[in-house]
Scaffold this motif. Structure first.
Motif, PDB file in Angstrom:
ATOM      1  N   UNK A   1      -4.211   2.657   4.519  1.00  0.00           N
ATOM      2  CA  UNK A   1      -3.269   2.940   3.443  1.00  0.00           C
ATOM      3  C   UNK A   1      -2.511   4.232   3.714  1.00  0.00           C
ATOM      4  N   UNK A   2      -3.231   5.264   4.154  1.00  0.00           N
ATOM      5  CA  UNK A   2      -2.582   6.544   4.465  1.00  0.00           C
ATOM      6  C   UNK A   2      -1.574   6.380   5.599  1.00  0.00           C
ATOM      7  N   UNK A   3      -1.953   5.604   6.608  1.00  0.00           N
ATOM      8  CA  UNK A   3      -1.054   5.404   7.745  1.00  0.00           C
ATOM      9  C   UNK A   3       0.192   4.621   7.314  1.00  0.00           C
ATOM     10  N   UNK A   4       0.008   3.638   6.430  1.00  0.00           N
ATOM     11  CA  UNK A   4       1.147   2.873   5.924  1.00  0.00           C
ATOM     12  C   UNK A   4       2.085   3.766   5.125  1.00  0.00           C
ATOM     13  N   UNK A   5       1.518   4.670   4.313  1.00  0.00           N
ATOM     14  CA  UNK A   5       2.338   5.577   3.508  1.00  0.00           C
ATOM     15  C   UNK A   5       3.125   6.535   4.398  1.00  0.00           C
ATOM     16  N   UNK A   6       2.457   7.092   5.412  1.00  0.00           N
ATOM     17  CA  UNK A   6       3.139   8.007   6.331  1.00  0.00           C
ATOM     18  C   UNK A   6       4.237   7.264   7.090  1.00  0.00           C
ATOM     19  N   UNK A   7       3.925   6.051   7.543  1.00  0.00           N
ATOM     20  CA  UNK A   7       4.903   5.257   8.284  1.00  0.00           C
ATOM     21  C   UNK A   7       6.133   4.994   7.418  1.00  0.00           C
TER      22      UNK A   7
ATOM     23  N   UNK B   1       0.812  -1.228   0.000  1.00  0.00           N
ATOM     24  CA  UNK B   1       0.000   0.000   0.000  1.00  0.00           C
ATOM     25  C   UNK B   1       0.839   1.270   0.000  1.00  0.00           C
ATOM     26  N   UNK B   2       1.934   1.289   0.770  1.00  0.00           N
ATOM     27  CA  UNK B   2       2.766   2.501   0.825  1.00  0.00           C
ATOM     28  C   UNK B   2       3.456   2.745  -0.511  1.00  0.00           C
ATOM     29  N   UNK B   3       3.989   1.684  -1.117  1.00  0.00           N
ATOM     30  CA  UNK B   3       4.693   1.835  -2.388  1.00  0.00           C
ATOM     31  C   UNK B   3       3.751   2.320  -3.478  1.00  0.00           C
TER      32      UNK B   3
ATOM     33  N   UNK C   1       0.604  17.577   2.952  1.00  0.00           N
ATOM     34  CA  UNK C   1      -0.286  18.359   2.085  1.00  0.00           C
ATOM     35  C   UNK C   1      -0.724  17.547   0.880  1.00  0.00           C
ATOM     36  N   UNK C   2       0.211  16.770   0.332  1.00  0.00           N
ATOM     37  CA  UNK C   2      -0.139  15.919  -0.807  1.00  0.00           C
ATOM     38  C   UNK C   2      -1.215  14.904  -0.416  1.00  0.00           C
ATOM     39  N   UNK C   3      -1.031  14.256   0.742  1.00  0.00           N
ATOM     40  CA  UNK C   3      -1.988  13.224   1.169  1.00  0.00           C
ATOM     41  C   UNK C   3      -3.387  13.800   1.383  1.00  0.00           C
ATOM     42  N   UNK C   4      -3.460  15.047   1.829  1.00  0.00           N
ATOM     43  CA  UNK C   4      -4.768  15.661   2.081  1.00  0.00           C
ATOM     44  C   UNK C   4      -5.610  15.741   0.814  1.00  0.00           C
ATOM     45  N   UNK C   5      -4.948  15.771  -0.329  1.00  0.00           N
ATOM     46  CA  UNK C   5      -5.681  15.857  -1.590  1.00  0.00           C
ATOM     47  C   UNK C   5      -5.986  14.515  -2.226  1.00  0.00           C
ATOM     48  N   UNK C   6      -5.659  13.420  -1.510  1.00  0.00           N
ATOM     49  CA  UNK C   6      -5.874  12.075  -2.060  1.00  0.00           C
ATOM     50  C   UNK C   6      -6.999  11.365  -1.293  1.00  0.00           C
TER      51      UNK C   6
ATOM     52  N   UNK D   1       3.991  -2.741  11.063  1.00  0.00           N
ATOM     53  CA  UNK D   1       2.871  -2.590  11.998  1.00  0.00           C
ATOM     54  C   UNK D   1       2.621  -1.101  12.215  1.00  0.00           C
ATOM     55  N   UNK D   2       1.987  -0.427  11.238  1.00  0.00           N
ATOM     56  CA  UNK D   2       1.857   1.038  11.291  1.00  0.00           C
ATOM     57  C   UNK D   2       1.164   1.570  12.542  1.00  0.00           C
ATOM     58  N   UNK D   3       0.313   0.752  13.158  1.00  0.00           N
ATOM     59  CA  UNK D   3      -0.411   1.223  14.337  1.00  0.00           C
ATOM     60  C   UNK D   3       0.292   0.958  15.644  1.00  0.00           C
ATOM     61  N   UNK D   4       1.465   0.310  15.594  1.00  0.00           N
ATOM     62  CA  UNK D   4       2.165  -0.062  16.828  1.00  0.00           C
ATOM     63  C   UNK D   4       3.387   0.822  17.046  1.00  0.00           C
ATOM     64  N   UNK D   5       4.008   0.620  18.187  1.00  0.00           N
ATOM     65  CA  UNK D   5       5.183   1.397  18.538  1.00  0.00           C
ATOM     66  C   UNK D   5       6.226   0.483  19.200  1.00  0.00           C
ATOM     67  N   UNK D   6       7.388   0.314  18.549  1.00  0.00           N
ATOM     68  CA  UNK D   6       7.815   0.819  17.249  1.00  0.00           C
ATOM     69  C   UNK D   6       7.033   0.167  16.090  1.00  0.00           C
ATOM     70  N   UNK D   7       6.943   0.866  14.936  1.00  0.00           N
ATOM     71  CA  UNK D   7       6.088   0.382  13.864  1.00  0.00           C
ATOM     72  C   UNK D   7       6.747  -0.517  12.827  1.00  0.00           C
ATOM     73  N   UNK D   8       8.081  -0.525  12.764  1.00  0.00           N
ATOM     74  CA  UNK D   8       8.790  -1.270  11.722  1.00  0.00           C
ATOM     75  C   UNK D   8       9.833  -2.178  12.359  1.00  0.00           C
TER      76      UNK D   8
END
Length: 444
Positions: free
Chosen positions: A145-151, A109-111, A134-139, A299-306
């Protein structure tokens, strides 16, 4: 107090400084490298860790770990040094908050988001830029998917999504595609073998390597440089005709080195860039409790996430990683005196959750843990650089020699889209050496 006169003084014995020094010394220049630490390598730092009954120590990276793809700058040195490598292999796994699953999605999803972003950036007018946020706000993206991309963007680039440039991300995407950067390699002996090789070549060519030499002041005028380093009995001067400054971006921004006079334009460009934050924690276990094929665990929702393993290497080792804003949050768990045990505890709890194991079992299997806080390291002041929105031209402007006397190099001066990598630092060091030698030919 007197000191030797050199043709070139190089500040910093990371790979940019070592590569510049090696090339200049091999070309017959009198060169000294001044390094504040009592070791070489900069943000490459490999520890040797005993592993159970194994007679061979396991190299554990505290800084840079991967050779990203097939960059010629790195691979030519690996071959010259006769170093063995192995490629990361195995499927990535995904944890969605409740289930751990193998994923073979190509692309993930991030790729997919980044590929669409790169296409979007190419269609924009030259010079137009946005932050990734700002880019993501327009998508129109779903939350996961958004969280995976940000992560991914924050983790890979050690960046804040609100500050990193989309134009730079698009340039990076193209640069990575050109070298197959999705392939990841490691050095069997540990990454430190690379700077060690460069240092050996530098010294063999007649170069002088001075450790424990913290640079405090650089006084210069055209064709003459005086560098003061801290010494037990005051300051020790070093003299040269030219200097290459390869300290990390964070050190330049902190202004811990006094320049007289200030190279105003270069320092202005340095302040337009960003020094990113990273947390990496390597956990060595007594045995594996994960699928032996697993390469990455996202694991985008966890800490640490990767997370990642040493696959296909058999060692029972997991590295936890967070970059950007998540790293900044996790860094608060480290005490003022450097105690990171709370971070280790949190990481073990996250592992217990993802693998549905009692926390006591995970703790019992832990053999050792290893980390270095690059943010609080006075000679790094961060992990690596990224390009702030609107500052895509800053690295190239930092490369412009200052009156043919001061030259700036490091991964932050990369102009190819590979910021934050070892191969960018190697190329930047080579560029500075080439600039000095080209200037010399012109004077001749």
């Amino acid at each position: 107090m007197t000191s030797a006169q050199y043709d070139v003084l190089i500040i910093g014995a990371g790979v940019a400084g070592l590569n510049a020094g090696r090339l200049l010394a091999e070309a017959g220049r009198r060169v000294a490298i001044l390094e504040a630490r009592n070791r070489i390598g900069g943000r490459i730092w490999t520890e040797s860790v005993s592993l159970g009954e194994s007679p061979l120590p396991l190299p554990v990276e505290l800084g840079a770990e991967f050779v990203h793809g097939l960059p010629p700058e790195t691979w030519s040195l690996i071959k010259q040094a006769g170093l063995n490598t192995f490629e990361m292999d195995g499927p990535p796994f995904w944890f969605d908050g409740s289930r751990l699953m193998e994923t073979n999605e190509q692309p993930g999803p991030a790729e997919g988001v980044l590929e669409e972003m790169a296409q979007w950036a190419q269609s924009q007018p030259r010079g137009q830029d946005l932050s990734f946020a700002e880019y993501l706000q327009g998508q129109a993206l779903d939350d996961l998917t958004a969280r995976a991309a940000v992560n991914y963007v924050e983790g890979f680039n050690a960046a804040d999504q609100r500050r990193i440039s989309v134009a730079a991300l698009a340039k990076q995407q193209a640069a990575e595609d050109a070298i197959d950067a999705d392939r990841l390699f490691r050095l069997e002996a540990g990454y430190a073998a690379l700077p060690n090789f460069l240092a050996e070549k530098f010294v063999a060519a007649g170069g002088t390597l001075i450790l424990g030499a913290t640079v405090k002041k650089i006084a210069w005028n055209r064709g003459a440089v005086s560098v003061q380093t801290a010494a037990a009995d005051g300051y020790l001067p070093h003299h040269s005709s030219q200097a290459v400054i390869t300290v990390p971006l964070g050190v330049l921004q902190a202004q811990t080195i006094e320049f007289v006079p200030r190279p105003t334009e270069v320092l202005l460009q340095a302040n337009r860039l960003e020094m990113g934050a990273v947390v990496r924690l390597t956990l060595v276990f007594k045995r594996k409790f994960w699928d032996p094929r697993m390469s990455f665990l996202l694991a985008p929702g966890e800490s640490p996430p990767t997370w990642w393993t040493l696959a296909p290497h058999e060692a029972p080792l997991l590295t936890a990683w967070a970059g950007g804003t998540k790293a900044a949050s996790l860094l608060k768990l480290i005490t003022a005196d450097g105690d990171a045990s709370a971070l280790c505890d949190l990481s073990l709890s996250t592992l217990a959750k993802m693998f549905a194991l009692p926390l006591s079992d995970v703790r019992q299997m832990l053999s050792s843990w290893h980390m270095h806080n690059w943010q609080s390291d006075e000679y790094a002041r961060g992990a690596y650089s990224y390009v702030h929105v609107g500052a895509l031209d800053a690295p190239e402007k930092m490369r412009i020699p200052v009156e043919d006397t001061l030259f700036f190099a490091g991964e932050h001066t990369d102009v190819s889209g590979h910021w934050g990598t070892v191969h960018a630092a190697l190329a930047a060091g080579e560029c500075a050496a080439d600039q000095i030698m080209a200037g010399s030919r012109m004077r001749d």
